[in-house]
Design a protein around this motif. Structure first.
Motif, PDB file in Angstrom:
ATOM      1  N   ALA A 141       0.825  -1.206   0.000  1.00  0.00           N
ATOM      2  CA  ALA A 141       0.000   0.000   0.000  1.00  0.00           C
ATOM      3  C   ALA A 141       0.859   1.255   0.000  1.00  0.00           C
ATOM      4  O   ALA A 141       0.626   2.185  -0.779  1.00  0.00           O
ATOM      5  CB  ALA A 141      -0.937   0.003   1.206  1.00  0.00           C
ATOM      6  N   THR A 142       1.848   1.302   0.879  1.00  0.00           N
ATOM      7  CA  THR A 142       2.757   2.440   0.976  1.00  0.00           C
ATOM      8  C   THR A 142       4.152   1.896   1.225  1.00  0.00           C
ATOM      9  O   THR A 142       4.363   0.683   1.303  1.00  0.00           O
ATOM     10  CB  THR A 142       2.365   3.389   2.126  1.00  0.00           C
ATOM     11  OG1 THR A 142       2.598   2.724   3.382  1.00  0.00           O
ATOM     12  CG2 THR A 142       0.899   3.789   2.027  1.00  0.00           C
ATOM     13  N   GLU A 143       5.095   2.776   1.393  1.00  0.00           N
ATOM     14  CA  GLU A 143       6.459   2.344   1.672  1.00  0.00           C
ATOM     15  C   GLU A 143       6.582   1.697   3.053  1.00  0.00           C
ATOM     16  O   GLU A 143       7.570   1.034   3.340  1.00  0.00           O
ATOM     17  CB  GLU A 143       7.423   3.529   1.576  1.00  0.00           C
ATOM     18  CG  GLU A 143       7.624   4.046   0.156  1.00  0.00           C
ATOM     19  CD  GLU A 143       8.711   5.098   0.091  1.00  0.00           C
ATOM     20  OE1 GLU A 143       9.230   5.470   1.158  1.00  0.00           O
ATOM     21  OE2 GLU A 143       9.035   5.539  -1.023  1.00  0.00           O
ATOM     22  N   ARG A 144       5.586   1.880   3.916  1.00  0.00           N
ATOM     23  CA  ARG A 144       5.680   1.350   5.264  1.00  0.00           C
ATOM     24  C   ARG A 144       4.529   0.404   5.628  1.00  0.00           C
ATOM     25  O   ARG A 144       4.392   0.012   6.784  1.00  0.00           O
ATOM     26  CB  ARG A 144       5.736   2.495   6.279  1.00  0.00           C
ATOM     27  CG  ARG A 144       6.939   3.419   6.108  1.00  0.00           C
ATOM     28  CD  ARG A 144       7.014   4.439   7.233  1.00  0.00           C
ATOM     29  NE  ARG A 144       7.132   3.806   8.545  1.00  0.00           N
ATOM     30  CZ  ARG A 144       8.270   3.362   9.067  1.00  0.00           C
ATOM     31  NH1 ARG A 144       9.406   3.487   8.388  1.00  0.00           N
ATOM     32  NH2 ARG A 144       8.301   2.821  10.258  1.00  0.00           N
ATOM     33  N   PHE A 145       3.695   0.064   4.665  1.00  0.00           N
ATOM     34  CA  PHE A 145       2.558  -0.790   4.987  1.00  0.00           C
ATOM     35  C   PHE A 145       2.263  -1.731   3.820  1.00  0.00           C
ATOM     36  O   PHE A 145       2.193  -1.305   2.664  1.00  0.00           O
ATOM     37  CB  PHE A 145       1.323   0.069   5.286  1.00  0.00           C
ATOM     38  CG  PHE A 145       0.093  -0.729   5.601  1.00  0.00           C
ATOM     39  CD1 PHE A 145      -0.080  -1.299   6.851  1.00  0.00           C
ATOM     40  CD2 PHE A 145      -0.896  -0.925   4.642  1.00  0.00           C
ATOM     41  CE1 PHE A 145      -1.219  -2.041   7.142  1.00  0.00           C
ATOM     42  CE2 PHE A 145      -2.030  -1.658   4.920  1.00  0.00           C
ATOM     43  CZ  PHE A 145      -2.196  -2.217   6.178  1.00  0.00           C
ATOM     44  N   SER A 146       2.075  -3.027   4.130  1.00  0.00           N
ATOM     45  CA  SER A 146       1.713  -4.011   3.105  1.00  0.00           C
ATOM     46  C   SER A 146       0.780  -5.035   3.717  1.00  0.00           C
ATOM     47  O   SER A 146       0.670  -5.155   4.951  1.00  0.00           O
ATOM     48  CB  SER A 146       2.949  -4.704   2.522  1.00  0.00           C
ATOM     49  OG  SER A 146       3.515  -5.581   3.476  1.00  0.00           O
TER      50      SER A 146
END
Length: 526
Positions: free
Chosen positions: A495-500
């Motif tokens: 989803a973002t650079e810090r969340f998957s």
């Protein structure tokens, strides 16, 4: 129709960028390393980044793999078994740095409770028949645990953690790097009072586990590469007894198992010219276990010598492998009314395997075959074919193969309180096929994969068959086939650079004919 399903989902906070999350470009669980995107099988790669982000034990990591079922037989440190697509725990091959580590003294299974994740670089998983290259133990798939250092950097790490049930873990890991050498040394010590799984009493079952590991790579020249591994685990586990006569459930007991594992191996890879390269590898595994207060002891030693020659062209690659394996099994215990369990057994296998690969931009084919000359069974052959076709962002893959599983020493000669082995067992045989598709969306941030598989198993070994001769249990070959089919769906989204997020769904339908020829549902773990 009855069926079994399994689902899992993982939310992950990332500490690395999305672009660096794809760190593994090739896998090694084939005759030669091949790009992940070119494989014709269902694969899963657990990277070191994922291991660090999730900070979970090996059991939790494997439970998130589609088609995998993990069972732990008690408190922390208890025997942990892995089953794939309804297959048994001794039908999947487990390797550490290319060394086969299935335990001869424990029915050919691998106990995952001995594995700490602090020194693991990655875990490569291939589902489906792999006997055509790797032999008998790889009927249902392969799990390859790699600890050889991959980063050329000198670095050290250590930590101590403590938690519930008086649990303490201490680890140390050090990477030493030079122009020609990469060496990794790790130490992991785990001690816990454990918990009580018995429904009566309050006795806790604890664990003490020490693992020492050395692995590395030495490259004296551009044409020669040497890899080496030495790993030792010393483990003491407490466990309960079982009320066989009334409830069939665990009951408090002061039982302990002391286990020692030693895995060692060295491999030489030499590039002859632009066409030919070859390799020579030797490995040895030793396992010893003793149980108190019964004083039962089992031990197993496997030695393996493997030579492989590869010829590579512009679009073609042929690999020829010759292998010699020897196995020794020893059991000690007190004689009883049922007989004398003290025995020494051995077996050997000489094998030849061939793999052909065709690789172009969007089409990849492989055909492999293996012939085993067994000292204890009739000679056997396995084969496998795969295809991979890519168009745009979609990859379609398929594989089909026939594999075998030789009876284990425990199934043939095991001798326990209420079990006597059957030396007349025949090898199990399985025909399996799968077809699937993988696709990426949203600039490779979203990955979807869907696989359908079917498998037929003949001469299945029932390791818990009642024997009217001894009024105990033994192993027998089942007359009817076991038919399995199922599906695996996986989703991975950054989803973002810090969340998957990762999620998977597994479906399994297994049937077997009864005495009258009617198909009945089998209870198997998906």
């Amino acid at each position: 129709m009855k069926f079994l399903v399994a689902t899992s989902a993982v939310l992950t906070l990332l500490s690395v960028s999305a672009s660096s999350a794809v760190a593994i470009e090739t896998i090694t669980v084939s005759a030669t390393p091949i790009p992940v995107d070119d494989t014709g099988s269902s694969i899963t790669v657990i990277t070191r980044e994922e291991l660090q982000r999730r900070n979970a034990g090996i059991q939790s990591l494997l439970r998130s793999v589609p088609g995998f079922a993990v069972s732990q037989q008690g408190s922390i440190g208890a025997v942990t078994q892995l089953r794939v697509r309804g297959a048994e725990a001794n039908q999947i091959l487990v390797m550490i740095n290319g060394i086969e580590v299935n335990d001869l003294s424990q029915g050919g299974e691998f106990d995952f409770s001995q594995i700490a994740i602090n020194d693991i670089e990655r875990i490569e998983i291939v589902r489906g028949p792999q006997s055509a290259i790797w032999g008998s133990d790889a009927m249902a798939g392969i799990v390859h645990i790699i600890t050889t250092p991959e980063v050329r950097a000198t670095q050290y790490s250590a930590y101590i953690e403590s938690g519930s049930f008086a649990t303490t873990r201490t680890t140390f890991s050090g990477n030493l790097c030079s122009d020609k050498n990469q060496t990794k040394l790790s130490v992991d010590y785990l001690d816990s009072d454990g918990t009580n799984i018995s429904r009566t009493g309050s006795e806790e079952d604890g664990l003490e586990n020490l693992t020492l590991s050395l692995s590395g790579r030495y490259t004296p020249s551009d044409s020669l590469d040497v890899t080496y591994t030495l790993r030792h685990t010393d483990k003491t586990t407490e466990f309960d007894g079982v009320d066989f006569f009334t409830t069939g459930l665990p009951v408090d007991a002061d039982n302990t198992t002391d286990s020692n594992y030693l895995y060692g191996g060295i491999s030489f890879s030499h590039l002859l010219n632009d066409v030919f390269d070859h390799s020579l590898a030797f490995s040895i595994t030793e396992s010893d276990s003793s149980t108190k207060p019964s004083s039962d002891e089992q031990s197993g030693i496997r030695q393996q010598l493997r030579y492989q020659l590869n010829a590579t062209g512009e679009s073609h690659r042929v690999s020829v492998r010759a292998e010699r394996e020897s196995e020794d099994f020893k059991q000690r215990g007190a004689a009883s009314f049922f007989g004398d369990p003290n025995q020494n057994r051995d077996a050997s296998t000489s094998s030849i395997a061939v793999e052909y690969r065709f690789d172009q931009d969007n089409l990849h084919l492989s055909l492999s075959g293996r012939h085993d000359n067994n000292s204890e069974f009739d000679d056997s052959s396995s084969w496998r074919a795969t295809t991979n076709f890519r168009f745009g962002e979609t990859t379609v893959f398929a594989s089909i193969g026939e594999s075998i599983k030789n009876p284990t020493f425990t199934e043939r000669y095991g001798f326990f309180t209420n079990f006597i082995g059957n030396p007349d067992l025949k090898p199990e045989e399985s025909m399996q096929w799968e077809v699937g598709a993988r696709r990426s969306f949203m600039d490779d941030r979203l990955d979807l994969s869907l696989t359908w598989f079917e498998a037929d198993l003949e001469n299945e070994i029932n390791g818990f068959a009642f024997s009217p001769m001894t009024f105990g249990f033994t192993s027998t070959n089942v007359d009817d086939e076991s038919d399995r089919q199922g599906a695996e769906l996986t989703l991975s989204y950054i989803a973002t650079e810090r969340f998957s997020i990762k999620a998977n769904y597994s479906y399994l339908d297994a049937t077997q004919d009864d005495f009258s020829g009617n198909a009945i549902t089998e209870v198997r773990r998906p």
